[in-house]
Structure formats: structure tokens, C-alpha cells
Design a protein around this motif. Structure first.
Motif, mmCIF file in Angstrom:
data_model
loop_
_atom_site.group_PDB
_atom_site.id
_atom_site.type_symbol
_atom_site.label_atom_id
_atom_site.label_comp_id
_atom_site.label_asym_id
_atom_site.label_seq_id
_atom_site.Cartn_x
_atom_site.Cartn_y
_atom_site.Cartn_z
ATOM 1 N N VAL A 184 34.885 55.715 106.344
ATOM 2 C CA VAL A 184 34.668 56.900 105.835
ATOM 3 C C VAL A 184 33.296 57.245 106.089
ATOM 4 C CG1 VAL A 184 36.209 56.947 103.608
ATOM 5 C CG2 VAL A 184 33.982 55.779 103.521
ATOM 6 N N SER A 185 32.537 58.452 105.860
ATOM 7 C CA SER A 185 31.210 58.689 106.205
ATOM 8 C C SER A 185 30.292 58.186 105.321
ATOM 9 C CB SER A 185 31.062 60.367 106.062
ATOM 10 O OG SER A 185 31.080 60.644 104.698
ATOM 11 N N GLY A 245 35.981 59.705 108.494
ATOM 12 C CA GLY A 245 34.780 60.415 108.313
ATOM 13 C C GLY A 245 34.500 61.634 108.668
ATOM 14 N N ASP A 288 34.141 64.668 104.239
ATOM 15 C CA ASP A 288 33.542 63.736 103.182
ATOM 16 C C ASP A 288 34.298 63.900 101.750
ATOM 17 O OD1 ASP A 288 30.976 63.306 104.868
ATOM 18 O OD2 ASP A 288 30.799 65.434 104.721
ATOM 19 N N ASN A 296 34.444 59.964 100.178
ATOM 20 C CA ASN A 296 33.703 58.825 101.133
ATOM 21 C C ASN A 296 33.348 57.667 100.129
ATOM 22 O OD1 ASN A 296 31.640 59.863 100.210
ATOM 23 N ND2 ASN A 296 30.416 60.472 102.065
#
Ligand code: LIP
Length: 265
Positions: free
Chosen positions: A144-145, A200, A203, A247
Motif C-alpha cells: 500500500v501507499s 498503492g 490510498d 493504506n
């Protein structure tokens, strides 16, 4: 003892085979083949035939498992292992020759998610994860971001079929986020929305009134990519229909946005 990594790899092959069938039928697909099964909720022979293909292959892979499927081409039985399938997530995109759309397959054991595989047909992207094994896209690990606030976030919102009930929520989210978040998108495929959070790209993703076949595979992929997925109260999502996936860093901020609707959805 099942080797989850090996099983996941076989499930990816099956999801891709289903996706290739969807792609090939799309070339000659006619809108007159579509039936409206609920208000603006569509289905065609393509969803059903893809589901039958997946059920046949997955039954061979794990004969002791039962099925929960969107198109109900197979009967659910009470068993420990369960395949949870959406043969075509993003049906309205498919019908209108728009992107994205996916095959989504999860495996659960006594309600615990073990495997999640989503094949997004239009970009030839296979997202997958197995429990405690991390998440991947076409062989490369995804994460994830690291965006830390909603003000910086690229946000995906869903528009479920239950428009009347969801309208106050979506209006509120638009009001809160449009002009505040970095940008908002509505892509029309819950399964790919979750994968894009895992990779990612997005968000945050919020949607309600979706079903376990829409989110089971994607939920595990988000979790194994380091993300968080809950219901609108910030609690367990598995038995409900309302989803916040993020995220992790922007999750609390996102859940707070939904407090006016707790108890009313
Ligand atoms: C659809 C989703 C879509 C969501 C709808 C529905 P279908 O699944 O993926 O994004 O907004 O509520 O669940 O009908 O295409 O399998």
C-alpha cells in the motif's frame, strides 16, 4: 496440510482462464444478451458461463470445498473450506465495453480468508495473496501507499446498486472529499478497487451494499499488502456489506467521515 502458495498459483491460472474467456466473448458481445436481475444490476450468459468454468476447475482442485458464488450456478453447503467467487466483477463496465472488470476468487476456512486472487482482464493484471504470504501483482510483491492524510489521498468511491439508501452517504463523502483529497475516482469494480489500494494506486476506497463475492479476495490482498479493511465503524467487515479499505495511515480519518451514518445503514 494445504500448501497455500502452491494452491494460490493454481487459482491464478484458473482466474486467468476465466478472464481470457471474458475477453474473447467481449469481442462479439451484444447488449441484447443482458438481463436486469435487480435495479440497474445486470447479468448475462457470460457471467454464468465463466462461473461454471471456475466452479468446475476449483472443484477439481479442492473437492472438499463448498461455494458461495454471485450467479448461484452451484448450491452452497455447510463445509469448512469455501470458494467465494465473483466471475465478473464490474459487469456494467463489461457490458458497456468500459474498464476495469475482473474475475475474483477467494478461499476461506471457517470464515478465515486463506487465498485471494483477482484477475483484471483489461490490463492483464493478476493480483494475489495467501495468508501470511504477502501480496503480489504478476509476480512482483505489492504494498500500500505511504500517504499520511486524506488531504493528499487519491480516493476511490463506489456507487452500489442500492442508490436510494446510499445517496446521503455518497453526497456526504463528495462534500467532504471533493476539493480536499488529491482527487476522487469511481471505477465501477469493487474487486479492482481493492487491488488498487493494495498496489498503492489508491490510498482509500469506500463503498457500501456490496457482497462477500465482491470483496473477499480483495480484502486479503489489501491486508497482505499492509493495508486495513473494516466496516464503517472500523470493525470486522466479513459479515457485513459496508467497506472502508485504506493504506492504514488514513484509515481513522476515513472512518470518522462515516460516523453520521452509523446505525442508519
Ligand atoms: C459490482 C461492483 C461495483 C459496485 C457494485 C457491484 P458486479 O459488482 O463491483 O463496483 O459498485 O455494487 O457490487 O455486479 O459487477 O459483480
Amino acid at each position: 496440510m494445504i500448501n497455500l502458495e502452491q494452491l494460490t498459483s493454481k487459482v491464478c491460472e484458473i482466474a486467468i482462464e476465466g478472464g481470457k474467456y471474458l475477453a474473447s466473448e467481449r469481442k462479439t458481445f451484444q447488449k441484447d444478451k443482458v438481463i436486469e436481475k435487480g435495479s440497474h444490476d445486470y447479468v448475462s450468459y457470460v457471467d454464468k458461463e465463466t462461473e461454471k468454468l471456475l466452479v468446475k476447475k476449483l472443484s477439481e482442485l479442492l473437492p472438499e470445498a463448498t461455494f458461495i458464488t454471485e450467479e448461484k450456478t452451484v448450491k452452497f453447503e455447510e463445509k469448512d473450506y469455501c470458494w467465494i467467487i465473483d466471475p465478473l466483477d464490474g459487469t456494467t463496465n463489461y457490458i458497456n465495453d468500459n474498464t476495469p472488470y475482473c474475475v475474483s476468487i477467494a478461499l476461506s476456512h471457517k470464515s478465515e480468508l486463506l487465498i485471494g486472487v483477482i484477475y483484471e482482464v483489461c490490463r492483464d493484471e493478476c493480483f494475489y495473496a495467501w495468508k501470511d504470504g504477502k501480496a503480489y501483482l504478476n509476480g512482483t510483491q505489492i504494498h500500500v501507499s505511504d500517504k499520511g492524510s486524506l488531504n493528499q489521498s487519491f480516493v476511490e468511491l463506489g456507487l452500489p446498486y442500492n442508490a436510494k439508501a446510499y445517496k446521503p452517504v455518497i453526497n456526504h463523502l463528495m462534500d467532504e472529499l471533493y476539493g480536499r483529497a488529491s482527487c476522487i475516482r469511481i471505477n465501477g469494480s469493487a474487486a479492482s478497487d481493492l487491488c488498487y489500494v493494495a498496489a498503492g494506486r489508491f490510498d482509500l476506497y469506500i463503498e457500501a451494499y456490496i457482497n462477500i463475492w465482491d470483496f473477499a479476495a480483495g480484502a486479503l490482498i489489501v491486508q497482505e499488502a499492509g493495508g486495513n479493511i473494516t466496516n464503517f465503524s472500523g470493525e470486522d467487515f466479513m459479515k457485513g456489506h459496508h467497506i472502508v479499505a485504506s493504506n492504514t495511515l488514513v484509515h481513522n480519518e476515513a472512518v470518522k467521515l462515516l460516523t453520521p451514518f452509523l446505525g442508519s445503514l
